[in-house]
Scaffold this motif. Structure first.
Motif, PDB file in Angstrom:
ATOM      1  N   VAL A 118       1.285  -0.803   0.361  1.00  0.00           N
ATOM      2  CA  VAL A 118      -0.018  -0.178  -0.023  1.00  0.00           C
ATOM      3  C   VAL A 118       1.088   1.457  -0.113  1.00  0.00           C
ATOM      4  O   VAL A 118       1.899   1.677   1.381  1.00  0.00           O
ATOM      5  CB  VAL A 118      -1.168  -0.101   1.213  1.00  0.00           C
ATOM      6  CG1 VAL A 118      -1.507   1.395   1.367  1.00  0.00           C
ATOM      7  CG2 VAL A 118      -1.897  -0.923   1.156  1.00  0.00           C
ATOM      8  N   ALA A 119       0.956   2.009  -1.148  1.00  0.00           N
ATOM      9  CA  ALA A 119       1.429   3.164  -1.045  1.00  0.00           C
ATOM     10  C   ALA A 119       0.755   4.316  -1.260  1.00  0.00           C
ATOM     11  O   ALA A 119      -0.446   4.644  -1.383  1.00  0.00           O
ATOM     12  CB  ALA A 119       2.190   3.321  -2.457  1.00  0.00           C
ATOM     13  N   LEU A 120       0.522   4.897   0.093  1.00  0.00           N
ATOM     14  CA  LEU A 120       0.237   6.605   0.652  1.00  0.00           C
ATOM     15  C   LEU A 120       0.875   7.597   0.861  1.00  0.00           C
ATOM     16  O   LEU A 120       2.129   8.104   0.750  1.00  0.00           O
ATOM     17  CB  LEU A 120      -0.398   6.397   2.352  1.00  0.00           C
ATOM     18  CG  LEU A 120       0.038   5.426   3.196  1.00  0.00           C
ATOM     19  CD1 LEU A 120      -0.567   4.783   3.696  1.00  0.00           C
ATOM     20  CD2 LEU A 120      -2.209   5.123   2.096  1.00  0.00           C
ATOM     21  N   GLY A 121       0.563   8.863   0.761  1.00  0.00           N
ATOM     22  CA  GLY A 121       1.409  10.283   0.681  1.00  0.00           C
ATOM     23  C   GLY A 121       0.053  11.432  -0.322  1.00  0.00           C
ATOM     24  O   GLY A 121      -0.492  11.234   0.006  1.00  0.00           O
ATOM     25  N   SER A 128      -0.096  10.765  14.974  1.00  0.00           N
ATOM     26  CA  SER A 128      -1.577  10.438  14.535  1.00  0.00           C
ATOM     27  C   SER A 128      -2.054   9.622  12.899  1.00  0.00           C
ATOM     28  O   SER A 128      -2.687   8.235  12.950  1.00  0.00           O
ATOM     29  CB  SER A 128      -2.565  11.491  14.322  1.00  0.00           C
ATOM     30  OG  SER A 128      -2.389  12.224  15.555  1.00  0.00           O
ATOM     31  N   VAL A 129      -0.238  10.222  12.081  1.00  0.00           N
ATOM     32  CA  VAL A 129      -0.836   9.021  11.018  1.00  0.00           C
ATOM     33  C   VAL A 129      -0.011   7.209  11.125  1.00  0.00           C
ATOM     34  O   VAL A 129      -0.630   6.394  11.081  1.00  0.00           O
ATOM     35  CB  VAL A 129      -0.036   9.835  10.083  1.00  0.00           C
ATOM     36  CG1 VAL A 129       0.012   8.911   8.957  1.00  0.00           C
ATOM     37  CG2 VAL A 129      -1.228  10.885   9.507  1.00  0.00           C
ATOM     38  N   TYR A 130       1.129   7.462  11.831  1.00  0.00           N
ATOM     39  CA  TYR A 130       1.850   6.589  12.476  1.00  0.00           C
ATOM     40  C   TYR A 130       0.971   5.428  13.271  1.00  0.00           C
ATOM     41  O   TYR A 130       1.257   3.661  13.239  1.00  0.00           O
ATOM     42  CB  TYR A 130       3.170   6.968  12.458  1.00  0.00           C
ATOM     43  CG  TYR A 130       4.162   7.372  11.743  1.00  0.00           C
ATOM     44  CD1 TYR A 130       3.782   7.903  10.436  1.00  0.00           C
ATOM     45  CD2 TYR A 130       4.456   8.111  11.788  1.00  0.00           C
ATOM     46  CE1 TYR A 130       4.625   8.476   9.545  1.00  0.00           C
ATOM     47  CE2 TYR A 130       6.082   8.924  11.140  1.00  0.00           C
ATOM     48  CZ  TYR A 130       5.893   8.813   9.779  1.00  0.00           C
ATOM     49  OH  TYR A 130       6.290  10.058   9.188  1.00  0.00           O
ATOM     50  N   ASP A 133      -5.086  14.394   5.462  1.00  0.00           N
ATOM     51  CA  ASP A 133      -6.626  13.726   4.154  1.00  0.00           C
ATOM     52  C   ASP A 133      -5.511  11.949   3.717  1.00  0.00           C
ATOM     53  O   ASP A 133      -6.795  11.734   3.821  1.00  0.00           O
ATOM     54  CB  ASP A 133      -6.119  14.259   2.634  1.00  0.00           C
ATOM     55  CG  ASP A 133      -6.433  15.409   3.225  1.00  0.00           C
ATOM     56  OD1 ASP A 133      -7.340  15.696   2.825  1.00  0.00           O
ATOM     57  OD2 ASP A 133      -5.658  16.325   2.603  1.00  0.00           O
ATOM     58  N   VAL A 134      -4.858  11.306   4.670  1.00  0.00           N
ATOM     59  CA  VAL A 134      -4.209   9.997   5.157  1.00  0.00           C
ATOM     60  C   VAL A 134      -5.109   9.690   5.868  1.00  0.00           C
ATOM     61  O   VAL A 134      -5.559   8.763   5.602  1.00  0.00           O
ATOM     62  CB  VAL A 134      -2.983  10.456   5.129  1.00  0.00           C
ATOM     63  CG1 VAL A 134      -2.481   8.653   5.622  1.00  0.00           C
ATOM     64  CG2 VAL A 134      -1.958  10.982   4.270  1.00  0.00           C
ATOM     65  N   ALA A 142      -1.988   7.373  -2.934  1.00  0.00           N
ATOM     66  CA  ALA A 142      -1.117   9.410  -2.587  1.00  0.00           C
ATOM     67  C   ALA A 142      -1.841   9.761  -3.537  1.00  0.00           C
ATOM     68  O   ALA A 142      -2.468   9.279  -4.712  1.00  0.00           O
ATOM     69  CB  ALA A 142       0.141   8.914  -2.397  1.00  0.00           C
ATOM     70  N   CYS A 143      -1.642  10.888  -2.578  1.00  0.00           N
ATOM     71  CA  CYS A 143      -2.701  11.973  -3.776  1.00  0.00           C
ATOM     72  C   CYS A 143      -2.248  13.524  -3.396  1.00  0.00           C
ATOM     73  O   CYS A 143      -1.441  13.609  -2.436  1.00  0.00           O
ATOM     74  CB  CYS A 143      -4.127  12.067  -3.607  1.00  0.00           C
ATOM     75  SG  CYS A 143      -5.327  13.082  -4.121  1.00  0.00           S
TER      76      CYS A 143
END
Length: 265
Positions: free
Chosen positions: A36-39, A152-154, A89-90, A81-82
């Motif tokens: 999964v690629a986030l960011g 929070s994201v991690y 947003d993540v 990712a966007c």
């Protein structure tokens, strides 16, 4: 004739024991799990072209995430990712792709929270003093507010994909100081912008390390290929469309981010 007899005997022995002769290199590709690629735009590949039907997210076929997926054939690949994404947003739109069986997660995030786009606009349109002041604001934000947002994201990544390897890719220096550029931003502005990249690297690497994640330093990954360097530039300067300015190009994703990612995942 003796060599031929030895070869025949070897294959007969393999057949009798049921052991298959398989190249060792075949196993890692077959074993790659869900990825999964986030960011944000640095993860989506904004600036690298070939965005398909991804719309304003500008997910590039040349982005480091897509290159890794092409080379490693993961069992599933969610590229969410966007461009323009901030940490909220993540959390709202991207972490839903994570599942308990996720094997690899990559993420680049935090630059937009610190106001990267505004920094570059101010430095292009304003004075040296205003550029330095705006970068100082971004650096203060990065050190005071960004750590909590990253946590929070991690935390969400760790909760949703507890067994995954998580690789956090940082941002490069935009400029090589005392480089080959005779026009454009002043050296004072370039140094201030690079200072913001340093502040982001300091914060992102610290918080990633606290969660046991792997940090890839974008500054070293792009070293020698910044704007104004004598080598090939792996980052775009001012360009059209304007949102692709100061982002890695296709060479930056392949030679910089993808090469660094492949070394650790």
């Amino acid at each position: 004739m003796r060599l031929r007899s030895i070869v025949i005997s070897l294959f007969a022995a393999v057949a009798a024991t049921g052991v298959a002769l398989v190249p060792a290199s075949a196993d890692p590709v077959a074993a790659a799990g869900k990825y999964v690629a986030l960011g944000d735009s640095y993860a989506s590949g904004t600036g690298a072209g070939d965005y398909g039907d991804s719309g304003s997210c500008k997910r590039s076929a040349n982005a480091y995430a897509q290159l890794w997926a092409n080379a490693n054939a993961p069992s599933a690949f969610d590229f969410v990712a966007c461009s323009g994404a901030v940490t909220s947003d993540v959390l709202a739109n991207q972490v839903g792709a994570l599942t308990a069986d996720t094997a690899l997660v990559t993420i680049s995030i935090g630059g937009n929270d610190a106001g990267f786009a505004d920094v570059m606009a101010d430095c292009n349109l304003g004075s040296d003093d205003s550029c330095v002041a705006r970068n100082q604001e971004a650096q203060d934000f990065a050190r005071s507010t960004l750590p909590g947002r990253l946590d929070s994201v991690y935390t969400e990544i760790s909760s949703r994909a507890p067994s995954a390897q998580v690789v956090v890719l940082g941002y490069p220096h935009i400029y090589q100081l005392s480089g080959d550029c005779n026009v454009g931003l002043s050296e004072t502005k370039r140094a201030a912008i690079n200072g913001s990249a340093d502040a982001l690297a300091e914060v992102v690497s610290s918080r990633a390390g606290a969660f046991g994640f792997t940090f890839v330093d974008g500054r070293s990954a792009f070293s020698g290929h910044e704007i104004c360097s004598s080598g090939d530039w792996w980052l775009r300067s001012i360009t059209l469309p304007i949102d692709e300015s100061y982002h890695p190009n296709a060479a930056g994703h392949s030679g910089g981010y993808y090469a660094a990612l492949s070394a650790v995942a």
